[in-house]
Design an enzyme around this catalytic site. Structure first.
Site, PDB file in Angstrom:
ATOM      1  N   TYR A   1      34.048   3.853   9.863  1.00 29.78           N
ATOM      2  CA  TYR A   1      35.308   3.087   8.894  1.00 29.78           C
ATOM      3  C   TYR A   1      34.587   2.980   8.124  1.00 29.78           C
ATOM      4  O   TYR A   1      35.270   3.114   6.749  1.00 29.78           O
ATOM      5  CB  TYR A   1      36.594   2.534   9.501  1.00 29.78           C
ATOM      6  CG  TYR A   1      37.697   1.340   8.984  1.00 29.78           C
ATOM      7  CD1 TYR A   1      38.911   2.235   8.444  1.00 29.78           C
ATOM      8  CD2 TYR A   1      37.669   0.798   8.014  1.00 29.78           C
ATOM      9  CE1 TYR A   1      39.336   1.963   7.428  1.00 29.78           C
ATOM     10  CE2 TYR A   1      38.259   0.310   7.128  1.00 29.78           C
ATOM     11  CZ  TYR A   1      39.498   0.824   6.921  1.00 29.78           C
ATOM     12  OH  TYR A   1      40.110   0.814   6.172  1.00 29.78           O
TER      13      TYR A   1
ATOM     14  N   GLN B   1       9.194  -9.302   1.445  1.00 34.41           N
ATOM     15  CA  GLN B   1       9.135  -7.798   0.500  1.00 34.41           C
ATOM     16  C   GLN B   1       9.098  -8.573  -0.894  1.00 34.41           C
ATOM     17  O   GLN B   1      10.204  -9.101  -0.896  1.00 34.41           O
ATOM     18  CB  GLN B   1       9.328  -6.480   0.926  1.00 34.41           C
ATOM     19  CG  GLN B   1       8.366  -5.561   2.471  1.00 34.41           C
ATOM     20  CD  GLN B   1       8.960  -4.551   2.354  1.00 34.41           C
ATOM     21  OE1 GLN B   1       8.569  -3.795   1.759  1.00 34.41           O
ATOM     22  NE2 GLN B   1       9.698  -4.590   3.589  1.00 34.41           N
TER      23      GLN B   1
ATOM     24  N   HIS C   1      19.110 -13.840  -4.827  1.00 30.57           N
ATOM     25  CA  HIS C   1      19.922 -13.069  -6.123  1.00 30.57           C
ATOM     26  C   HIS C   1      20.496 -14.333  -7.116  1.00 30.57           C
ATOM     27  O   HIS C   1      20.481 -15.372  -6.625  1.00 30.57           O
ATOM     28  CB  HIS C   1      21.176 -12.469  -5.438  1.00 30.57           C
ATOM     29  CG  HIS C   1      21.683 -11.119  -5.225  1.00 30.57           C
ATOM     30  ND1 HIS C   1      22.859 -10.421  -4.355  1.00 30.57           N
ATOM     31  CD2 HIS C   1      20.336 -10.567  -4.581  1.00 30.57           C
ATOM     32  CE1 HIS C   1      22.479  -9.323  -4.361  1.00 30.57           C
ATOM     33  NE2 HIS C   1      21.234  -9.138  -3.726  1.00 30.57           N
TER      34      HIS C   1
ATOM     35  N   VAL D   1      29.214   2.048  11.014  1.00 32.41           N
ATOM     36  CA  VAL D   1      29.629   3.060  11.112  1.00 32.41           C
ATOM     37  C   VAL D   1      31.296   3.627  10.248  1.00 32.41           C
ATOM     38  O   VAL D   1      31.397   3.153   9.453  1.00 32.41           O
ATOM     39  CB  VAL D   1      29.566   3.520  12.793  1.00 32.41           C
ATOM     40  CG1 VAL D   1      27.629   3.392  12.634  1.00 32.41           C
ATOM     41  CG2 VAL D   1      29.808   3.047  13.638  1.00 32.41           C
TER      42      VAL D   1
ATOM     43  N   HIS E   1       6.546 -12.052   7.437  1.00 31.61           N
ATOM     44  CA  HIS E   1       6.034 -11.661   6.313  1.00 31.61           C
ATOM     45  C   HIS E   1       8.035 -11.239   4.896  1.00 31.61           C
ATOM     46  O   HIS E   1       8.848 -11.491   5.993  1.00 31.61           O
ATOM     47  CB  HIS E   1       5.666 -10.151   6.186  1.00 31.61           C
ATOM     48  CG  HIS E   1       6.201  -9.971   6.839  1.00 31.61           C
ATOM     49  ND1 HIS E   1       6.331  -9.271   7.810  1.00 31.61           N
ATOM     50  CD2 HIS E   1       6.581  -8.389   6.289  1.00 31.61           C
ATOM     51  CE1 HIS E   1       6.921  -7.758   8.492  1.00 31.61           C
ATOM     52  NE2 HIS E   1       7.067  -7.662   7.151  1.00 31.61           N
TER      53      HIS E   1
ATOM     54  N   HIS F   1      21.740 -17.896  -4.868  1.00 26.95           N
ATOM     55  CA  HIS F   1      22.297 -17.762  -3.913  1.00 26.95           C
ATOM     56  C   HIS F   1      20.712 -17.087  -2.698  1.00 26.95           C
ATOM     57  O   HIS F   1      20.645 -15.633  -3.631  1.00 26.95           O
ATOM     58  CB  HIS F   1      23.640 -16.786  -3.654  1.00 26.95           C
ATOM     59  CG  HIS F   1      24.072 -16.169  -4.540  1.00 26.95           C
ATOM     60  ND1 HIS F   1      23.935 -15.935  -5.288  1.00 26.95           N
ATOM     61  CD2 HIS F   1      24.811 -15.175  -3.521  1.00 26.95           C
ATOM     62  CE1 HIS F   1      24.492 -14.695  -5.409  1.00 26.95           C
ATOM     63  NE2 HIS F   1      24.457 -13.814  -4.344  1.00 26.95           N
TER      64      HIS F   1
ATOM     65  N   ASP G   1       0.528  -1.642   0.211  1.00 21.75           N
ATOM     66  CA  ASP G   1       0.329   0.087  -0.039  1.00 21.75           C
ATOM     67  C   ASP G   1       0.920   1.586   0.353  1.00 21.75           C
ATOM     68  O   ASP G   1       0.154   2.466  -0.057  1.00 21.75           O
ATOM     69  CB  ASP G   1      -1.000  -0.189   1.063  1.00 21.75           C
ATOM     70  CG  ASP G   1      -1.919  -0.925   0.897  1.00 21.75           C
ATOM     71  OD1 ASP G   1      -2.486  -1.998   0.318  1.00 21.75           O
ATOM     72  OD2 ASP G   1      -2.419  -1.994   2.099  1.00 21.75           O
TER      73      ASP G   1
END
Ligand code: H2U
Length: 362
Positions: free
Chosen positions: A321, A170, A283, A319, A168, A301, A80
């Protein structure tokens, strides 16, 4: 200065990811540092099996006004709030290479795995997980007729941005190849041209000889921690046979996949005795106009990216580095594989008392 022989589980090094043409910094010596952070388990979420105010439940009315059917297995609906629409004006083409844009069309769907909100894939019956596999294959075929890339993914747990406890996933299908699949297409094609075999099949063959990073195997699938894994317990699920897309899996491979998924997700949940959060996705060879071409360089895979590091509450942060230079990990891929291998094969909720088994009653 003391000279010692290089040991990958003790000494810093960088590892190459041939699928994405990038390097990862591995710093295993940091595992020895003292840890004073939180270690306690979060309290188990109390999720109602059916809740009419949950928009993913059977018979619920979603905020869009649409009413869900009284579904008994999987249920797929158009998102939606889609990130991609299949219509709309396109940007003007700009010849300036510093201000490039291009048309982007697509569609987004949501797939509920089960009518119950208080169940997760590892606790579902094998036949129920198998129907999820069949639905994934069906969606990839249907949306793949129109779109170049069909990304099936599951965000599990609030820490991964999952907005609803109901089991669920997506699907975002697009008129363009997104960045990661695009790089993987290029890297696998180049390897195939140079070696005459798909990169991931050669890789699997070598991993099966080394055994260091293999966690579980069955007749059709191998579950391993990739040599170049970034997230602490990142894993990859590979078919033994050369398979391009989900819809090419045989009956036997689909059954074996359902079995393997239950086993691997059970181990994940047993890591910290909690419903283990992750983002996962498939993928495989691209679709749409790519269905016409030769995609022999591709191997299907699945990837699992769990964020947790030391406990149910301590996650790995990507974060400083990682954002500015390149991904870094402390625990080596081999150490992660060993830890996963040694975890019990029976789900912690099913090895305890009757109260703990309430989610698995049928
Ligand atoms: P996440 O848990 O990964 O956020 O996925 C849930 C998706 O479900 C999300 O993309 C959609 C959200 O837009 N959704 C609907 O399409 N309709 C609803 O009524 C609730 C959620």
């Amino acid at each position: 200065m003391e000279m010692s022989v290089f040991n990958p589980s003790e000494h810093q090094h960088i590892r190459y990811n041939p699928l994405k043409d990038e390097w990862i910094l591995v710093s295993p010596h940091r595992m020895k540092r003292p840890w004073k952070g939180q270690v306690e388990k979060p309290s188990e979420e109390n999720v109602a099996r059916f809740d009419q105010s949950n928009p993913l439940c059977p018979k619920a009315t979603r905020p869009s006004g649409k009413v869900n059917p009284d579904y008994e297995a999987t249920f797929v609906f158009e998102n939606d709030f889609p990130a991609l629409l299949d219509h709309g004006p396109s940007p003007d083409s700009d010849s300036d290479s510093l201000f490039k844009s291009a048309p982007a069309y697509g569609t987004c769907e949501v797939m509920c795995f089960h009518p119950w909100s208080d169940i997760t894939l590892p606790l579902m019956l094998k036949e129920e997980v198998r129907s999820v596999v069949d639905k994934w294959a069906e969606i990839n075929t249907r949306l793949g007729q129109k779109f170049q890339w069909v990304q099936i993914f599951e965000n599990k747990g609030a820490v991964m941005g999952c907005s609803n406890p109901h089991p669920h996933c997506q699907v975002w299908a697009s008129s363009f190849l997104p960045n990661d699949p695009c790089v993987k297409d290029r890297c696998q094609r180049k390897y195939y041209e140079q070696n005459g075999k798909p990169l991931l099949l050669d890789y699997l063959e070598k991993e099966l000889l080394k055994k260091e990073r293999v966690v579980l195997e069955n007749d059709c699938w191998v579950w391993l921690v990739p040599y170049w894994a970034v997230w602490p317990y990142e894993t990859m699920l590979l078919p033994r046979r050369h398979v391009l897309r989900l819809q090419d899996l045989t009956e036997e491979e689909r059954d074996a996949l359902a079995d393997m998924m239950k086993k691997l997700l059970t181990k994940y949940d047993n890591m910290f005795e909690m419903s283990f959060p992750y983002s996962m996705g498939w993928h495989g060879a691209p679709t749409g106009k790519f269905l016409e071409g030769d995609n022999s360089h591709w191997q299907l895979h699945a990837l699992y990216f769990p964020p947790l590091l030391r406990s149910a509450t301590v996650k790995k942060f990507m974060v400083g580095y990682e954002m500015l230079a390149q991904p870094q990990r402390d625990l080596t891929a081999e150490q992660a594989a060993e830890k996963l291998r040694n975890l019990p094969g029976v789900h912690y909720k099913q090895s305890g008392n009757a109260e703990n088994q309430k989610n698995t009653e049928t």
